[in-house]
Design an enzyme around this catalytic site. Structure first.
Site, mmCIF file in Angstrom:
data_model
loop_
_atom_site.group_PDB
_atom_site.id
_atom_site.type_symbol
_atom_site.label_atom_id
_atom_site.label_comp_id
_atom_site.label_asym_id
_atom_site.label_seq_id
_atom_site.Cartn_x
_atom_site.Cartn_y
_atom_site.Cartn_z
ATOM 1 N N LYS A 6 25.056 40.152 70.516
ATOM 2 C CA LYS A 6 24.756 40.079 69.081
ATOM 3 C C LYS A 6 25.868 39.331 68.351
ATOM 4 O O LYS A 6 26.983 39.178 68.890
ATOM 5 C CB LYS A 6 24.611 41.499 68.521
ATOM 6 C CG LYS A 6 25.865 42.358 68.650
ATOM 7 C CD LYS A 6 25.575 43.825 68.356
ATOM 8 C CE LYS A 6 26.828 44.663 68.531
ATOM 9 N NZ LYS A 6 26.525 46.110 68.451
ATOM 10 N N ARG B 172 23.301 57.472 63.058
ATOM 11 C CA ARG B 172 23.083 56.129 62.519
ATOM 12 C C ARG B 172 21.604 55.856 62.748
ATOM 13 O O ARG B 172 20.773 56.530 62.150
ATOM 14 C CB ARG B 172 24.012 55.126 63.204
ATOM 15 C CG ARG B 172 24.141 53.815 62.456
ATOM 16 C CD ARG B 172 25.154 52.859 63.063
ATOM 17 N NE ARG B 172 24.834 52.477 64.462
ATOM 18 C CZ ARG B 172 25.534 51.593 65.169
ATOM 19 N NH1 ARG B 172 26.583 50.990 64.635
ATOM 20 N NH2 ARG B 172 25.192 51.286 66.399
ATOM 21 N N TYR C 230 52.208 32.908 48.186
ATOM 22 C CA TYR C 230 51.632 33.533 46.995
ATOM 23 C C TYR C 230 52.268 34.888 46.718
ATOM 24 O O TYR C 230 52.484 35.682 47.641
ATOM 25 C CB TYR C 230 50.133 33.763 47.193
ATOM 26 C CG TYR C 230 49.274 32.551 46.974
ATOM 27 C CD1 TYR C 230 49.220 31.918 45.732
ATOM 28 C CD2 TYR C 230 48.499 32.052 48.015
ATOM 29 C CE1 TYR C 230 48.409 30.812 45.539
ATOM 30 C CE2 TYR C 230 47.677 30.950 47.827
ATOM 31 C CZ TYR C 230 47.640 30.339 46.583
ATOM 32 O OH TYR C 230 46.827 29.257 46.393
ATOM 33 N N MET D 76 44.287 30.755 52.069
ATOM 34 C CA MET D 76 42.934 30.482 52.549
ATOM 35 C C MET D 76 42.938 29.535 53.747
ATOM 36 O O MET D 76 42.180 29.717 54.698
ATOM 37 C CB MET D 76 42.088 29.872 51.412
ATOM 38 C CG MET D 76 40.628 29.674 51.806
ATOM 39 S SD MET D 76 39.657 28.849 50.549
ATOM 40 C CE MET D 76 39.584 30.078 49.270
HETATM 41 C C1 LIG Z 1 27.163 46.735 69.625
HETATM 42 C C2 LIG Z 1 26.452 47.718 70.446
HETATM 43 C C3 LIG Z 1 26.801 47.905 71.790
HETATM 44 C C4 LIG Z 1 28.007 47.260 72.424
HETATM 45 O O1 LIG Z 1 29.138 47.980 72.098
HETATM 46 P P1 LIG Z 1 30.600 47.604 72.646
HETATM 47 O O2 LIG Z 1 31.457 48.687 72.125
HETATM 48 O O3 LIG Z 1 30.933 46.280 72.058
HETATM 49 O O4 LIG Z 1 30.506 47.556 74.124
HETATM 50 C C5 LIG Z 1 26.006 48.757 72.552
HETATM 51 N N1 LIG Z 1 24.955 49.409 72.001
HETATM 52 C C6 LIG Z 1 24.620 49.278 70.703
HETATM 53 C C7 LIG Z 1 23.462 50.043 70.155
HETATM 54 C C8 LIG Z 1 25.369 48.439 69.864
HETATM 55 O O5 LIG Z 1 25.039 48.326 68.576
#
Ligand SMILES: *Cc1c(COP(=O)(O)O)cnc(C)c1O
Length: 372
Positions: free
Chosen positions: A40, A139, A265, A313
């Site tokens: 992802k 979640r 800055y 930046m």
């Molecule tokens: C992002 C995610 C993972 C991967 O998690 P890592 O800690 O990066 O290995 C696995 N399962 C779900 C549902 C996730 O959202």
């Protein structure tokens, strides 16, 4: 490669190290467990288009993305021999598109399951889905009450063609946290009951850190992301994974400061007289977290170089007084991520986690993918 080969920041991504990390994780699993890969957010910012083929070449056939758009991009690049699972469900109205593309949405409400069944029945499509239960993270996922309702609704369950049952661990990176055991028990209970009705369903619980909690957590498919990219899945212990990224910033000015002066800055940090500074291109717009100002470091000639003052930046200022004249004269760039200065260490300076450092990496860098 010499430093002068690049004029933008250079982000090198080691595909061999990522492949090695994949194989390392595979080696920790029993033969009954498949190792998927979470890609992802463009493979945590490192480039899905390059990383997915490298993982495929190592035998990975289960890829997990966050969104349908990511899934569609991946689907067009891969054959039918891979599973692409969308972790955050399917947008209402987009079920058809999802099913037609052969993407497996993770569904987590009864309403989503009902819509999925409708689409399948209307179109007579073979379209499996994944189902997520909440085992304690609170979640995404069916609550225990909703799960009960689903178990009582045999027709819905059968028509939905659930291929994978998922849940996600909240505290896998803290092996002693009692939550792990609690979630494991919840997931087992849910999966045992579901398997009585759907015996072929595959089970998936562990992310990267979950793999290191032991075999009990592995089930049929594991879902590592961060460990593939080199983040430490066992914080507090030595990192078993190979680092995968090097980021070098080109120096655009070196300057001698004769008298004590405040830098950057807000004039927040003063350096003593008789100092040398290097101003490098690359700032918070490039994902160099501003919270590292005055705390983080760069790296050159095998030595750490403190970041001085606030990060701008587009530029970051380093104190290079620790280098001798010859070293100072010769450097054209400063690394801010490498094998010594890891993503996890940088995250520590920035007050965040490695995941955020990786996914924030900017788009102005030249990128190089190392295969050998
Ligand atoms: C992002 C995610 C993972 C991967 O998690 P890592 O800690 O990066 O290995 C696995 N399962 C779900 C549902 C996730 O959202």
């Amino acid at each position: 490669m010499s430093d002068s080969d690049f004029r933008e920041g250079l982000l090198s991504i080691n595909l061999k190290a990522i492949a090695d990390n994949y194989l390392d994780l595979v080696g920790r699993l029993g033969t009954g467990t498949r190792c998927g890969a979470v890609v992802k957010a463009d493979a945590y910012g490192l480039g899905m288009a390059h990383i997915v083929p490298a993982l495929y070449a190592q035998g990975c056939r289960d890829f997990f993305v966050a969104t349908q758009a990511e899934g569609q991009r991946l689907r067009s690049a891969l054959g039918e021999d891979v599973n692409i699972v969308i972790l955050t469900g399917v947008r209402p109205g987009a079920e058809l598109e999802c099913a037609r593309a052969g993407l497996i949405p993770t569904l987590f409400t009864l309403e989503q399951l009902r819509r999925w069944v409708e689409i399948r029945e209307q179109l007579q499509l073979e379209a499996p889905c994944a189902l997520k239960v909440d085992s304690g993270m609170t979640r995404l996922g069916l609550s225990p009450e909703e799960f009960e309702l689903l178990l009582k609704d045999r027709p819905l369950l059968e028509a939905a063609d659930v291929q994978i049952l998922l849940s996600h661990l909240a505290c896998a990176d803290e092996p002693l946290h009692p939550q792990n055991q609690i979630q494991l028990r919840q997931f087992r209970e849910a999966s045992d009951r579901l398997r009585e009705l759907c015996p072929d369903i595959l089970l998936s619980l562990a992310n990267s850190s979950g793999i290191f909690l032991g075999e009990d957590y592995h089930f049929d498919i594991v879902r590592p992301g961060s460990a593939l990219y080199g983040l430490n899945p066992v914080p507090g212990s030595e990192n078993p994974m190979r680092p995968t990224v090097t980021l070098g910033l080109p120096i655009v000015q070196k300057r001698y400061v004769s008298q004590p002066r405040a830098v950057g800055y807000g004039a927040t940090q003063e350096i003593p007289g008789n100092s040398w500074l290097a101003v490098a291109r690359g700032g918070y717009a490039d994902g160099i977290m501003r919270s590292q100002g005055g705390r983080g470091r760069g790296w050159a000639h095998g030595r750490p170089l403190p970041i001085i003052g606030r990060i701008s930046m587009d530029s970051t200022t380093f104190d290079i007084s620790g280098l001798n004249k010859e070293e100072r004269d010769s450097i054209n760039s400063i690394e801010i991520l490498n094998e010594q200065l890891t993503v996890d260490e940088v995250a520590g300076y920035a007050g965040t986690i490695g995941y955020e450092v990786l996914t924030s990496l900017g788009h102005r860098y030249d990128r190089r993918y190392i295969k050998g």
